[in-house]
Design a protein around this motif. Structure first.
Motif, PDB file in Angstrom:
ATOM      1  N   ALA A  44       0.846  -1.195   0.000  1.00  0.00           N
ATOM      2  CA  ALA A  44       0.000   0.000   0.000  1.00  0.00           C
ATOM      3  C   ALA A  44       0.879   1.242   0.000  1.00  0.00           C
ATOM      4  CB  ALA A  44      -0.911   0.003   1.227  1.00  0.00           C
ATOM      5  N   PHE A  45       0.555   2.190  -0.860  1.00  0.00           N
ATOM      6  CA  PHE A  45       1.320   3.431  -0.962  1.00  0.00           C
ATOM      7  C   PHE A  45       1.157   4.263   0.303  1.00  0.00           C
ATOM      8  CE2 PHE A  45       1.313   7.982  -1.952  1.00  0.00           C
ATOM      9  CZ  PHE A  45       2.603   8.136  -2.452  1.00  0.00           C
ATOM     10  N   HIS A  46       2.281   4.789   0.816  1.00  0.00           N
ATOM     11  CA  HIS A  46       2.231   5.687   1.976  1.00  0.00           C
ATOM     12  C   HIS A  46       2.673   7.095   1.605  1.00  0.00           C
ATOM     13  CE1 HIS A  46       2.370   6.986   6.163  1.00  0.00           C
ATOM     14  NE2 HIS A  46       3.533   7.560   5.874  1.00  0.00           N
ATOM     15  N   GLY A  47       3.786   7.221   0.887  1.00  0.00           N
ATOM     16  CA  GLY A  47       4.248   8.558   0.537  1.00  0.00           C
ATOM     17  C   GLY A  47       5.607   8.524  -0.140  1.00  0.00           C
ATOM     18  N   GLY A  58      17.398   8.568  -7.535  1.00  0.00           N
ATOM     19  CA  GLY A  58      16.054   8.080  -7.774  1.00  0.00           C
ATOM     20  C   GLY A  58      15.056   8.581  -6.749  1.00  0.00           C
ATOM     21  N   THR A  59      13.810   8.193  -6.939  1.00  0.00           N
ATOM     22  CA  THR A  59      12.713   8.574  -6.047  1.00  0.00           C
ATOM     23  C   THR A  59      12.402   7.412  -5.119  1.00  0.00           C
ATOM     24  OG1 THR A  59      11.765  10.020  -7.729  1.00  0.00           O
ATOM     25  CG2 THR A  59      10.292   9.284  -5.960  1.00  0.00           C
ATOM     26  N   VAL A  60      12.312   7.676  -3.808  1.00  0.00           N
ATOM     27  CA  VAL A  60      12.029   6.642  -2.818  1.00  0.00           C
ATOM     28  C   VAL A  60      10.550   6.683  -2.465  1.00  0.00           C
ATOM     29  CG1 VAL A  60      12.540   5.772  -0.513  1.00  0.00           C
ATOM     30  CG2 VAL A  60      14.379   6.756  -1.912  1.00  0.00           C
ATOM     31  N   VAL A  61       9.848   5.622  -2.807  1.00  0.00           N
ATOM     32  CA  VAL A  61       8.420   5.503  -2.536  1.00  0.00           C
ATOM     33  C   VAL A  61       8.233   4.596  -1.320  1.00  0.00           C
ATOM     34  CG1 VAL A  61       6.184   4.812  -3.466  1.00  0.00           C
ATOM     35  CG2 VAL A  61       7.948   5.742  -4.995  1.00  0.00           C
ATOM     36  N   ILE A  62       7.609   5.098  -0.273  1.00  0.00           N
ATOM     37  CA  ILE A  62       7.417   4.340   0.961  1.00  0.00           C
ATOM     38  C   ILE A  62       6.095   3.579   0.893  1.00  0.00           C
ATOM     39  CG2 ILE A  62       7.237   4.467   3.467  1.00  0.00           C
ATOM     40  CD1 ILE A  62       9.996   5.136   2.302  1.00  0.00           C
ATOM     41  N   LEU A  63       6.154   2.308   1.266  1.00  0.00           N
ATOM     42  CA  LEU A  63       5.023   1.392   1.125  1.00  0.00           C
ATOM     43  C   LEU A  63       4.794   0.619   2.413  1.00  0.00           C
ATOM     44  CD1 LEU A  63       6.627  -0.065  -2.079  1.00  0.00           C
ATOM     45  CD2 LEU A  63       4.689   1.509  -2.148  1.00  0.00           C
ATOM     46  N   LYS A  64       3.560   0.127   2.573  1.00  0.00           N
ATOM     47  CA  LYS A  64       3.222  -0.717   3.726  1.00  0.00           C
ATOM     48  C   LYS A  64       3.021  -2.146   3.230  1.00  0.00           C
ATOM     49  CE  LYS A  64       2.547  -0.668   8.220  1.00  0.00           C
ATOM     50  NZ  LYS A  64       1.393   0.033   8.807  1.00  0.00           N
ATOM     51  N   ASP A  65       3.697  -3.076   3.872  1.00  0.00           N
ATOM     52  CA  ASP A  65       3.637  -4.500   3.538  1.00  0.00           C
ATOM     53  C   ASP A  65       2.348  -5.089   4.123  1.00  0.00           C
ATOM     54  OD1 ASP A  65       3.934  -7.323   3.936  1.00  0.00           O
ATOM     55  OD2 ASP A  65       6.094  -7.137   3.719  1.00  0.00           O
ATOM     56  N   TRP A  71       7.385  -1.713   6.902  1.00  0.00           N
ATOM     57  CA  TRP A  71       7.637  -0.658   5.932  1.00  0.00           C
ATOM     58  C   TRP A  71       8.628  -1.122   4.868  1.00  0.00           C
ATOM     59  CZ3 TRP A  71       4.223   2.992   5.932  1.00  0.00           C
ATOM     60  CH2 TRP A  71       3.583   3.324   7.125  1.00  0.00           C
ATOM     61  N   ARG A  72       8.291  -0.866   3.613  1.00  0.00           N
ATOM     62  CA  ARG A  72       9.130  -1.219   2.473  1.00  0.00           C
ATOM     63  C   ARG A  72       9.293   0.017   1.590  1.00  0.00           C
ATOM     64  NH1 ARG A  72       9.869  -6.762   1.829  1.00  0.00           N
ATOM     65  NH2 ARG A  72       8.967  -7.880   3.595  1.00  0.00           N
ATOM     66  N   ALA A  73      10.157  -0.113   0.602  1.00  0.00           N
ATOM     67  CA  ALA A  73      10.381   1.030  -0.294  1.00  0.00           C
ATOM     68  C   ALA A  73      10.731   0.555  -1.696  1.00  0.00           C
ATOM     69  CB  ALA A  73      11.496   1.914   0.240  1.00  0.00           C
ATOM     70  N   PHE A  74      10.282   1.301  -2.672  1.00  0.00           N
ATOM     71  CA  PHE A  74      10.774   1.191  -4.044  1.00  0.00           C
ATOM     72  C   PHE A  74      11.701   2.380  -4.289  1.00  0.00           C
ATOM     73  CE2 PHE A  74       7.049  -1.421  -5.685  1.00  0.00           C
ATOM     74  CZ  PHE A  74       7.842  -2.502  -6.044  1.00  0.00           C
ATOM     75  N   SER A  96      10.717   3.350   9.543  1.00  0.00           N
ATOM     76  CA  SER A  96       9.383   3.922   9.721  1.00  0.00           C
ATOM     77  C   SER A  96       9.351   5.375   9.259  1.00  0.00           C
ATOM     78  CB  SER A  96       8.965   3.861  11.193  1.00  0.00           C
ATOM     79  OG  SER A  96       8.940   2.527  11.653  1.00  0.00           O
ATOM     80  N   PRO A  97       8.279   5.798   8.588  1.00  0.00           N
ATOM     81  CA  PRO A  97       8.164   7.201   8.163  1.00  0.00           C
ATOM     82  C   PRO A  97       8.134   8.143   9.362  1.00  0.00           C
ATOM     83  CG  PRO A  97       6.585   5.817   7.006  1.00  0.00           C
ATOM     84  CD  PRO A  97       7.159   4.979   8.095  1.00  0.00           C
TER      85      PRO A  97
END
Length: 325
Positions: A44-47, A58-65, A71-74, A96-97
């Protein structure tokens, strides 16, 4: 999040730059992305994470597993063209964000959280194995889940024996260091002191030390090659049986030059152990590590022997009617 190979394929073909697509077969891109779903149950996208100074890789996209609630990231590299296609993509764990409050848990709350996670994994059929949480000598939580044999509907128990895979390299390393302590091996000794040219040419073994093998800096590769994959398990029993798989291996760089994980290098340490002790690798590790440590359910078992309480390993296989292979 679709977990659908065709949907993922269309995404890769439309969203990745041509150059990024060509670094691997399209099927490999698809399998990697489907593997992320298997690992996370969806994300799930967080921010978007910001940095000072701003990072330029690059751009770091924070995600919820969805499975572990972690917390994960692309890390996404975008092409500079007007379409802003994806030129690079890396998936990783993330801290964690800063806009999310992390509450400290007491010991009981930690155990309940772990229990909840394990039960959720079992419900999703993505975990098979055992869990044990201890503090000192006190076992705070233990559980077994999944099947030791799907064929016969045999459940895992807390004493089930599992394939250790490369974790067995720890036992090999400990065994070598025991022999170092006993003065039977020196870390700076060249491999040529212990193995003859039926393993590797002398000009190769003279340049590789025991320390290189232990630290994965020998430059050697892996004996899990095509010949191994096409062979029969009956061919590979004793360490000497593996010589045909190893004798053509050559260092990819000057030994000691850099790190490169090496199955062959660690295997050769097993051959060194046999040379020094006059015992089989398996007997020596059993007698010097497993038995003294009271590890009664640990050994190097033949998978085609009827070993009591030994689990069969499975991998998810979406193409199988049984969903495992």
């Amino acid at each position: 999040n679709s977990n659908n190979p065709e949907t993922v394929r269309r995404f890769v073909e439309s969203a990745f730059t041509e150059r990024f697509q060509q670094i691997a077969p399209i099927e490999e891109h698809v399998e990697i992305l489907l593997g992320i779903y298997q690992e996370t149950g969806g994300i799930a996208f967080h921010g978007i994470r910001s940095y000072v100074p701003e990072r330029n890789d690059g751009t770091v996209v924070i995600l919820k597993d969805n499975i572990f609630d972690s917390w994960r990231a692309f890390l996404i590299g975008f092409d500079e063209g007007e379409d802003s296609l994806i030129a690079g993509l890396r998936f990783a764990d993330a801290r964690s964000p800063s806009d999310v409050k992390v509450e400290a848990l007491n010991e009981q709350e930690v155990i309940e959280k772990i229990r909840s996670i394990v039960e959720g994994l079992v419900e999703r059929n993505v975990f098979s194995g055992t869990v044990l949480v201890a503090k000192g000598s006190d076992v705070l939580y233990s559980a077994a889940a999944g099947g030791a044999s799907k064929r016969f509907h045999v459940a895992n128990n807390i004493d089930t024996k599992f394939n250790l895979g490369s974790m067995n390299k720890m036992f090999t390393s400990v065994a070598v260091m025991q022999l170092v302590e006993q003065g039977k091996i020196n870390l700076n000794d060249p491999l040529s002191m212990y193995l003859d040219e039926t393993w590797l040419p002398k000009d190769v073994t003279e340049e590789i030390t025991i320390h290189h093998l232990l630290t994965h800096t020998s430059g050697l590769g892996s004996y899990f090659n095509q010949k191994y994959m096409e062979g029969s398990r009956a061919l590979w029993r004793k360490l000497d049986d593996y010589k045909p798989l190893i004798r053509d291996d050559r260092p990819a760089f000057e030994p000691g030059g850099r790190f490169q994980y090496s199955n062959t290098g660690m295997f050769l340490l097993g051959a060194v152990i046999e040379n020094v002790t006059g015992k089989s690798y398996f007997d020596f590790v059993r007698e010097s590590i497993h038995i003294p440590a009271g590890m009664k359910n640990t050994d190097c078992y033949e998978m085609d022997d009827p070993v009591e309480n030994l689990a069969i390993g499975y991998l998810p296989d979406r193409n199988s009617p049984y969903k495992a292979g």
